[in-house]
Design a protein around this motif. Structure first.
Motif, mmCIF file in Angstrom:
data_model
loop_
_atom_site.group_PDB
_atom_site.id
_atom_site.type_symbol
_atom_site.label_atom_id
_atom_site.label_comp_id
_atom_site.label_asym_id
_atom_site.label_seq_id
_atom_site.Cartn_x
_atom_site.Cartn_y
_atom_site.Cartn_z
ATOM 1 N N SER A 1 6.704 3.292 0.688
ATOM 2 C CA SER A 1 5.374 3.864 0.927
ATOM 3 C C SER A 1 5.055 4.988 -0.062
ATOM 4 C CB SER A 1 5.284 4.393 2.357
ATOM 5 O OG SER A 1 6.201 5.448 2.525
ATOM 6 N N LYS B 1 -3.029 0.712 -4.086
ATOM 7 C CA LYS B 1 -3.577 -0.322 -3.195
ATOM 8 C C LYS B 1 -2.756 -1.603 -3.243
ATOM 9 C CE LYS B 1 -8.406 0.893 -3.624
ATOM 10 N NZ LYS B 1 -9.582 0.522 -4.405
ATOM 11 N N TYR C 1 -7.699 9.641 0.998
ATOM 12 C CA TYR C 1 -6.482 10.360 1.380
ATOM 13 C C TYR C 1 -6.744 11.867 1.364
ATOM 14 C CZ TYR C 1 -3.410 6.250 0.749
ATOM 15 O OH TYR C 1 -2.788 5.037 0.853
ATOM 16 N N MET D 1 0.841 -1.216 0.000
ATOM 17 C CA MET D 1 0.000 0.000 0.000
ATOM 18 C C MET D 1 0.873 1.262 0.000
ATOM 19 S SD MET D 1 -3.342 0.703 0.312
ATOM 20 C CE MET D 1 -4.228 2.257 0.353
ATOM 21 N N LYS D 2 0.634 2.111 -0.980
ATOM 22 C CA LYS D 2 1.389 3.363 -1.053
ATOM 23 C C LYS D 2 0.639 4.427 -0.253
ATOM 24 C CE LYS D 2 4.405 1.739 -4.073
ATOM 25 N NZ LYS D 2 5.814 1.528 -3.716
ATOM 26 N N LYS D 3 1.313 4.963 0.754
ATOM 27 C CA LYS D 3 0.668 5.910 1.673
ATOM 28 C C LYS D 3 0.841 7.360 1.226
ATOM 29 C CE LYS D 3 -0.814 3.156 4.978
ATOM 30 N NZ LYS D 3 -2.248 3.131 5.313
ATOM 31 N N ILE D 4 1.810 7.566 0.333
ATOM 32 C CA ILE D 4 2.092 8.928 -0.133
ATOM 33 C C ILE D 4 2.157 8.881 -1.660
ATOM 34 C CG2 ILE D 4 3.641 10.902 0.069
ATOM 35 C CD1 ILE D 4 5.127 9.001 2.245
ATOM 36 N N LYS E 1 3.001 12.096 7.993
ATOM 37 C CA LYS E 1 1.669 11.681 8.473
ATOM 38 C C LYS E 1 1.076 10.626 7.531
ATOM 39 C CE LYS E 1 0.036 15.935 9.220
ATOM 40 N NZ LYS E 1 -1.019 16.935 9.349
ATOM 41 N N GLY E 2 1.371 10.749 6.225
ATOM 42 C CA GLY E 2 0.924 9.743 5.247
ATOM 43 C C GLY E 2 -0.521 9.900 4.821
ATOM 44 N N ASN E 3 -0.999 8.929 4.018
ATOM 45 C CA ASN E 3 -2.365 8.972 3.481
ATOM 46 C C ASN E 3 -2.661 10.299 2.778
ATOM 47 O OD1 ASN E 3 -2.490 6.504 4.625
ATOM 48 N ND2 ASN E 3 -4.073 6.999 6.134
ATOM 49 N N CYS E 4 -1.807 10.652 1.847
ATOM 50 C CA CYS E 4 -1.992 11.934 1.174
ATOM 51 C C CYS E 4 -1.555 11.870 -0.296
ATOM 52 C CB CYS E 4 -1.218 13.039 1.887
ATOM 53 S SG CYS E 4 0.549 12.753 1.987
#
Lengths: 213, 213
Positions: free
Chosen positions: A131, A211, A28, A1-4, A107-110
């Protein structure tokens, strides 16, 4: 999963919208112009000034702007006002945006659009490259012109010139502040022609990659 | 559904293997060196000669090779042997490969590696661009070196030189025979760094794109 996910893009390719759709699909946060206000808070510079700096990135412009005659540049690029040493303003803007981008990425998810985010995060020890997904969106001239005509009512000849100018400005900015070249495949994990599959399908593809990789 | 997939690739990126995996996954035919024998049949030139032509694409080499002193080039690039006008041999090889690639693409359900296939098919009126997916595979130097060391037991310094030489040769070939530039994003629908997700995941991604676009 790539968070950024970072999105770099040719003008008219729909890269910004693609980034927004990816962020929505993954839940995100999405950052583009939002970074200006955050960098203003970080640096004490005004959002308007940062915006202008982003839009006119020639060092000549910036040095000239800097408080007229009380400014004197030094050989190593530092400036001084009334004897106080300071970085050139363009560097201050870049450093403030850099700090904001690193904080967001930690923080990620962006999804982050533009502003050399790919390079900043690629070269930072604080970011796990696993990530991170660096995407470049480009397009065929015909589709880019159509998009600009539809969105901004700009006729074809003017739109052609705008594309050239804005992409040149983006390249200048990137090439000035990084040790890489804007649009060079080395900087990106994937480069996608949005004219092939269209905006929504391209966004879907990037979300799938984020994903599953 | 994309019925024709072309793969261009940096040396060491695993592009050939990725193309093979994509063909297997989609049940498509796979063409790489197979094109040499087909072009030999098409042109009457020997497979060995075509292979050498592919590997030594400098016009100097080709002109020198051409039957020594009985050869005389003309101002427009045509050659003559004992007064019979003919195309330079490099052009004959390119034209034969071009014809083979067009025939394969017209049948469809195929993956074609290298040989300017993306350009040949992009610019042909006989091919529906909606059925065509042009892919460029690249990689990080570190992963490419590791791959070449593993596969060919070439030590790092030699492998670095081989990468430079072969990619330069591929670029020269492409730039000589097309009006485009090898590796320039304009020519491709998608460019993928195989170091990011690895060979198999990259192949899976391309198969998914071919199925859903």
């Amino acid at each position: 999963m790539k968070k950024i996910i970072t999105i770099s893009r040719e003008y008219g390719s729909g890269g910004r919208l693609i980034g927004k759709l990816v962020a929505e699909s993954l839940g995100y946060d999405f950052y583009d112009k939002e970074i200006i206000d955050m960098a203003a808070q970080e640096s004490g510079l005004s959002p308007d000034f940062i915006k202008k700096t982003e839009q006119n990135l020639s060092s000549g412009f910036l040095y000239n702007l800097l408080l007229g005659s009380s400014y004197s540049g030094t050989a190593n690029g530092a400036s001084s006002i009334n004897g106080t040493q300071m970085l050139p303003l363009a560097d201050q803007v870049f450093n403030a945006e850099r700090k904001v981008i690193l904080d967001l990425a930690k923080k990620g998810n962006c999804v982050i659009v533009g502003r050399c985010a790919d390079y900043i995060l690629n070269t930072s020890d604080e970011i796990d490259s696993k990530s991170l997904l660096n995407v470049f969106i480009y397009g065929n001239l015909e589709e880019k012109l159509k998009r600009i005509e539809d969105l901004y009512k700009e006729p074809e000849q003017a739109a052609k010139k705008t594309i050239q100018q804005i992409d040149k400005r983006r390249a200048n900015h990137y090439n000035t502040f990084t040790e890489a070249t804007w649009g060079d495949r080395k900087n990106y994990d994937i480069m996608i022609n949005s004219s092939t599959a269209g905006i929504e399908e391209t966004a879907r593809l990037i979300s799938e990659i984020a994903k599953h990789q």
